[in-house]
Design a protein around this motif. Structure first.
Motif, mmCIF file in Angstrom:
data_model
loop_
_atom_site.group_PDB
_atom_site.id
_atom_site.type_symbol
_atom_site.label_atom_id
_atom_site.label_comp_id
_atom_site.label_asym_id
_atom_site.label_seq_id
_atom_site.Cartn_x
_atom_site.Cartn_y
_atom_site.Cartn_z
ATOM 1 N N ARG A 1 0.842 -1.215 0.000
ATOM 2 C CA ARG A 1 0.000 0.000 0.000
ATOM 3 C C ARG A 1 0.874 1.260 0.000
ATOM 4 N NH1 ARG A 1 -3.004 -3.077 3.601
ATOM 5 N NH2 ARG A 1 -2.276 -1.934 5.447
ATOM 6 N N ALA A 2 1.929 1.237 0.814
ATOM 7 C CA ALA A 2 2.800 2.417 0.915
ATOM 8 C C ALA A 2 3.460 2.717 -0.428
ATOM 9 C CB ALA A 2 3.853 2.186 1.987
ATOM 10 N N VAL A 3 3.929 1.658 -1.110
ATOM 11 C CA VAL A 3 4.603 1.841 -2.400
ATOM 12 C C VAL A 3 3.618 2.416 -3.419
ATOM 13 C CG1 VAL A 3 5.637 0.615 -4.348
ATOM 14 C CG2 VAL A 3 6.396 0.116 -2.017
ATOM 15 N N ALA A 4 2.361 1.948 -3.333
ATOM 16 C CA ALA A 4 1.332 2.456 -4.245
ATOM 17 C C ALA A 4 1.106 3.959 -4.020
ATOM 18 C CB ALA A 4 0.025 1.683 -4.047
ATOM 19 N N GLU A 5 1.317 4.409 -2.772
ATOM 20 C CA GLU A 5 1.157 5.850 -2.480
ATOM 21 C C GLU A 5 2.420 6.641 -2.809
ATOM 22 O OE1 GLU A 5 0.246 6.004 1.678
ATOM 23 O OE2 GLU A 5 -1.555 4.773 1.437
ATOM 24 N N GLY A 6 3.421 5.961 -3.387
ATOM 25 C CA GLY A 6 4.636 6.667 -3.789
ATOM 26 C C GLY A 6 5.669 6.820 -2.675
ATOM 27 N N ARG A 7 5.527 6.015 -1.606
ATOM 28 C CA ARG A 7 6.527 6.121 -0.541
ATOM 29 C C ARG A 7 7.660 5.123 -0.753
ATOM 30 N NH1 ARG A 7 2.653 5.800 4.480
ATOM 31 N NH2 ARG A 7 4.598 5.893 5.664
ATOM 32 N N ALA B 1 19.737 4.361 -7.854
ATOM 33 C CA ALA B 1 18.374 4.104 -8.329
ATOM 34 C C ALA B 1 17.364 4.373 -7.215
ATOM 35 C CB ALA B 1 18.253 2.665 -8.820
ATOM 36 N N PHE B 2 17.755 4.041 -5.987
ATOM 37 C CA PHE B 2 16.856 4.258 -4.847
ATOM 38 C C PHE B 2 16.798 5.754 -4.504
ATOM 39 C CE2 PHE B 2 15.979 4.065 -0.137
ATOM 40 C CZ PHE B 2 14.688 3.558 -0.237
ATOM 41 N N GLN B 3 17.961 6.403 -4.540
ATOM 42 C CA GLN B 3 17.992 7.831 -4.214
ATOM 43 C C GLN B 3 17.154 8.651 -5.202
ATOM 44 O OE1 GLN B 3 22.272 8.147 -3.640
ATOM 45 N NE2 GLN B 3 22.000 9.146 -1.670
ATOM 46 N N SER B 4 17.181 8.226 -6.469
ATOM 47 C CA SER B 4 16.447 9.002 -7.483
ATOM 48 C C SER B 4 14.970 8.611 -7.514
ATOM 49 C CB SER B 4 17.056 8.766 -8.859
ATOM 50 O OG SER B 4 16.827 7.416 -9.230
ATOM 51 N N GLY B 5 14.598 7.583 -6.726
ATOM 52 C CA GLY B 5 13.186 7.197 -6.672
ATOM 53 C C GLY B 5 12.789 6.217 -7.756
ATOM 54 N N GLU B 6 13.759 5.750 -8.521
ATOM 55 C CA GLU B 6 13.478 4.778 -9.587
ATOM 56 C C GLU B 6 12.994 3.463 -8.961
ATOM 57 O OE1 GLU B 6 16.352 2.578 -12.736
ATOM 58 O OE2 GLU B 6 16.874 4.654 -12.228
ATOM 59 N N THR B 7 13.663 3.020 -7.878
ATOM 60 C CA THR B 7 13.153 1.858 -7.133
ATOM 61 C C THR B 7 12.507 2.372 -5.845
ATOM 62 O OG1 THR B 7 15.316 1.589 -6.086
ATOM 63 C CG2 THR B 7 14.865 0.190 -7.968
ATOM 64 N N THR C 1 10.335 6.663 4.038
ATOM 65 C CA THR C 1 9.642 6.886 5.308
ATOM 66 C C THR C 1 9.390 5.596 6.075
ATOM 67 O OG1 THR C 1 7.562 6.763 4.121
ATOM 68 C CG2 THR C 1 8.460 8.962 4.514
ATOM 69 N N ILE C 2 9.816 4.459 5.510
ATOM 70 C CA ILE C 2 9.606 3.200 6.230
ATOM 71 C C ILE C 2 10.932 2.462 6.336
ATOM 72 C CG2 ILE C 2 8.375 1.002 6.272
ATOM 73 C CD1 ILE C 2 6.268 2.298 4.453
ATOM 74 N N MET C 3 11.215 1.975 7.535
ATOM 75 C CA MET C 3 12.431 1.191 7.751
ATOM 76 C C MET C 3 11.996 -0.130 8.376
ATOM 77 S SD MET C 3 15.771 0.640 8.055
ATOM 78 C CE MET C 3 16.545 2.182 7.622
ATOM 79 N N VAL C 4 12.202 -1.225 7.646
ATOM 80 C CA VAL C 4 11.895 -2.538 8.228
ATOM 81 C C VAL C 4 13.228 -3.190 8.577
ATOM 82 C CG1 VAL C 4 10.861 -4.806 7.838
ATOM 83 C CG2 VAL C 4 9.850 -2.776 6.780
ATOM 84 N N ILE C 5 13.387 -3.620 9.819
ATOM 85 C CA ILE C 5 14.629 -4.296 10.199
ATOM 86 C C ILE C 5 14.288 -5.712 10.615
ATOM 87 C CG2 ILE C 5 16.649 -4.262 11.708
ATOM 88 C CD1 ILE C 5 16.197 -1.238 12.020
ATOM 89 N N GLY D 1 7.236 13.528 5.175
ATOM 90 C CA GLY D 1 6.259 12.516 5.586
ATOM 91 C C GLY D 1 6.518 11.946 6.969
ATOM 92 N N ALA D 2 5.427 11.461 7.607
ATOM 93 C CA ALA D 2 5.587 10.778 8.897
ATOM 94 C C ALA D 2 6.269 9.440 8.635
ATOM 95 C CB ALA D 2 4.225 10.556 9.528
ATOM 96 N N SER D 3 7.201 9.043 9.513
ATOM 97 C CA SER D 3 7.967 7.825 9.254
ATOM 98 C C SER D 3 7.731 6.741 10.297
ATOM 99 C CB SER D 3 9.455 8.141 9.195
ATOM 100 O OG SER D 3 9.720 8.970 8.095
#
Length: 696
Positions: A472-478, A532-538, A557-561, A584-586
């Motif tokens: 869901r988060a990825v779909a919202e562009g996060r 790629a991650f910094q530019s938002g490509e992934t 905005t999300i960190m899964v460990i 964004g809230a993280s």
């Protein structure tokens, strides 16, 4: 300061000069790092056995160590080889058995003749309802029993050295303890009610109760303080030498800093302004700056560092900022670039990648003073790199940059002021041990606009929910970091490797959405995945801990460990700090695999409760100990034999101010107390310090 003072000669003689220590024992003791009577003295006991004599074993709580006078009764040799040899004995009210294995009967008949009176001491336990003492520690005729100490200290041993041998060697070393003049500030000694050095040594080796072994017992606290004091004297001497080495006076006009302040969308925090002032004052003074800028994740160190660089430029010189890796150097470059534009100063980067003509052009511009601020890796210290007028060197995030490297920097003839930055909050006692020669500025406020990060603790059994949340988060562009425990090298097969996690997330989220970074990848691939991650490509970056330090992606905005319980506290705190950098809230999800150990649970809870890096570091220190916290091997952290940095943190701070005060009054250590302090340095083998005095 010619050589070791004569009073200390007996303590530094060979071990074999002690009674009962032959060449073989001496070799074995070397494995404990013991090569002289002095080292024996600094090996304090860790336990004490009460061997006071009792009338009878009657009524004693078993198992425990008891010492009692007995009459020897019948011997019962074992029925089969390797069985137990039993001897019946009686004290004034009760009877029990002495048990020996693999002992020769003629030896036991001589040691414990039937009908004789003997004093035995050892651990008595109940076995099948019968009290027995297996292999007594002592079995002596009554007239020799005074050799058994009432309270016997217990020492750390190595294979082949018994308590008896160790005890005897240490008793021998104690006869050589000289009376030494006092090096501690007399008011400190009075206030704490500390014994003098020789008494403290004797007391520490003759504990009479468990309390005598506590780090707070006066004799122990005093000996610990001696170690800390010697260490802080060494650092203070290094600091004195650094400060005497005249620095450059860099007084900035303030106009570049003014331009940047006006352009900033917010006002710097009080902590930032304080640090900026401290640094500017250091740069303006004749003494060489040697300062540590310590700030938690996201406390705004970059801005403070940039203001320091601007002072150098305003004063007509150059500044350099060094990072440990290429990725970080590029990141500093990106962070500083907009600020440099505002100020109108020329900023360049130099790394190992610069080759040929491009490199030559940069070097020429640097030597001509056309480049005002240089960002780079260690490449900036190669011999062909010359500055026109280098005034400030900033060294970023280097546990590996100890006192010695800081001295090398000055040996390069670089009289530049030095600022070391670290993003690892270090508890005060440790920062004093590691950076005691430096002055410290702490950034302990978060700049405006940093939102708190919500931290949740979730079991791995809820993996599907987490992946669902992610979709869901990825779909919202996060964007999201997914940190895995280390890649396949690990022997522990059940630690999910990053490769597997990457494949599973790609299957759920689709191709081209998920990137992967781990330690085994070639540098260029790693950089490409990060870019790629910094530019938002992934949108999702699956990574091992290579992303800990410094990577900046405000949209993440999300960190899964995953398997968070296998990481250290400081590491988890650093990883969490990678999010919460944008609007964004993280959220940070700490996933653990049940069952959690007590320590594992406490670590995760501390993280859930606080984002204060200093509080987290203090807890980490309590839980893990100083050596682990910074990885003693590569930290430049001294190894203390007696002092305990976790439990005696307050002593470190006192030792630092005491050492600095003594050197302020007596820089050459020629007063009575100064001479005593020299003896302390010899006693503590602080050769580096001794060289500094003799040169200074």
């Amino acid at each position: 300061m010619s050589g070791r003072p004569e009073t200390l000669f007996p303590l530094f003689a060979g071990l074999e000069t002690l009674e009962g220590v032959g060449p073989k024992t001496a070799r074995l003791l070397e494995q404990l790092d013991i090569t002289s009577p002095r080292d024996l003295l600094f090996s304090l006991p860790y336990a004490v056995v009460d061997r006071r004599r009792r009338e009878t074993i009657q009524g004693a709580d078993l198992p425990q160590t008891l010492t009692v006078e007995v009459t020897v009764g019948a011997h019962r040799p074992p029925r089969n080889r390797g069985g137990a040899y039993r001897i019946h004995v009686e004290d004034s009210q009760a009877d029990f058995q002495l048990v020996y294995f693999h002992a020769r009967s003629d030896y036991l008949a001589k040691l414990l003749p039937v009908g004789a009176r003997r004093v035995v001491s050892g651990k008595l336990e109940l076995f099948d309802g019968m009290a027995q003492m297996v292999h007594p520690d002592h079995a002596l005729p009554v007239d020799e029993a005074d050799d058994i100490p009432e309270f016997e200290p217990v020492y750390h041993l190595t294979q082949g050295v018994s308590q008896k041998v160790m005890f005897k060697a240490i008793q021998g070393a104690l006869t050589r303890v000289p009376d030494l003049a006092e090096w501690i500030d007399p008011t400190q000694v009075l206030k704490e009610n500390w014994p003098d050095w020789a008494d403290a040594m004797r007391t520490a080796h003759h504990p009479e109760a468990m309390d005598d072994l506590s780090p707070n017992a006066p004799a122990r606290a005093r000996l610990a303080y001696d170690e800390l004091m010697a260490h802080q004297l060494t650092l203070a001497l290094a600091r004195l030498r650094e400060r005497k080495a005249r620095g450059m006076v860099s007084i900035g006009s303030g106009w570049l800093r003014g331009k940047v302040l006006e352009a900033l969308p917010y006002r710097p925090t009080g902590a930032q302004l304080r640090a900026m002032e401290e640094i500017a004052a250091d740069m303006a003074s004749e003494a060489r700056m040697n300062r540590l800028l310590q700030g938690d994740v996201g406390s705004g160190k970059t801005l403070v560092a940039f203001f320091a660089l601007l002072v150098a430029v305003e004063a007509g010189g150059q500044g350099v900022m060094m990072a440990p890796t290429e990725i970080l150097a590029r990141q500093h470059m990106e962070g500083l670039h907009p600020l440099a534009e505002e100020a109108g100063v020329v900023l360049e980067i130099l790394t190992g990648r610069d080759k040929g003509a491009e490199r030559r052009a940069k070097l020429a511009a640097l030597a001509a003073g056309k480049i005002q601020i240089l960002v780079g890796t260690h490449a900036v210290f190669q011999s062909d790199v010359e500055f026109s007028d280098l005034r400030l060197a900033i060294i970023d995030e280097q546990h590996r940059f100890g006192v010695r490297q800081r001295m090398e920097l000055s040996d390069k003839g670089v009289a530049a002021d030095v600022l070391v930055m670290t993003a690892t909050p270090i508890p005060r006692s440790l920062s004093l041990a590691q950076y005691g020669d430096m002055d410290v500025s702490v950034l302990d406020e978060k700049p405006p606009g940093r939102k708190p990060i919500r931290t949740a603790i979730i079991g791995t059994d809820r993996m599907d929910e987490v992946i669902d949340h992610l979709r869901r988060a990825v779909a919202e562009g996060r964007q999201c970091y997914w940190v895995c425990p280390l890649v396949e090298e690990s022997e522990v097969v059940d630690l999910t490797s990053a490769e597997d996690r990457f494949k599973r997330l790609r299957a759920v989220l689709g191709d081209g959405v998920v990137g992967l970074v781990h330690g085994q990848m070639p540098g260029a691939e790693k950089d490409a995945a990060m870019a790629a991650f910094q530019s938002g490509e992934t949108s999702v970056l699956v990574a091992t801990t290579v992303i800990e330090v410094g990577v900046n992606v405000p949209n993440a905005t999300i960190m899964v460990i995953e398997r968070a319980e296998t990481f250290g506290l400081a590491q988890l705190h650093q990883l969490r700090g990678r999010v919460g950098r944008g609007e964004g809230a993280s959220t940070c999800l700490l996933m653990y695999q049940a069952p959690l150990s007590e320590g594992g649970r406490r670590r995760l809870e501390v993280l859930r409760e606080t984002e204060d890096g200093f509080r987290i570091a203090e807890t980490d220190l309590e839980m893990r100990g100083a050596g682990d916290l910074i990885g003693t091997a590569q930290s430049g952290l001294p190894r203390f034999r007696i002092a305990d940095l976790e439990r005696q943190a307050n002593l470190m701070a006192i030792a630092q101010s005491d050492a600095r005060a003594l050197l302020d009054k007596d820089p050459a250590l020629t007063s009575d107390r100064g001479k005593a302090a020299r003896v302390l340095l010899w006693l503590m083998k602080q050769d580096q310090a001794i060289r500094l005095i003799s040169v200074g």
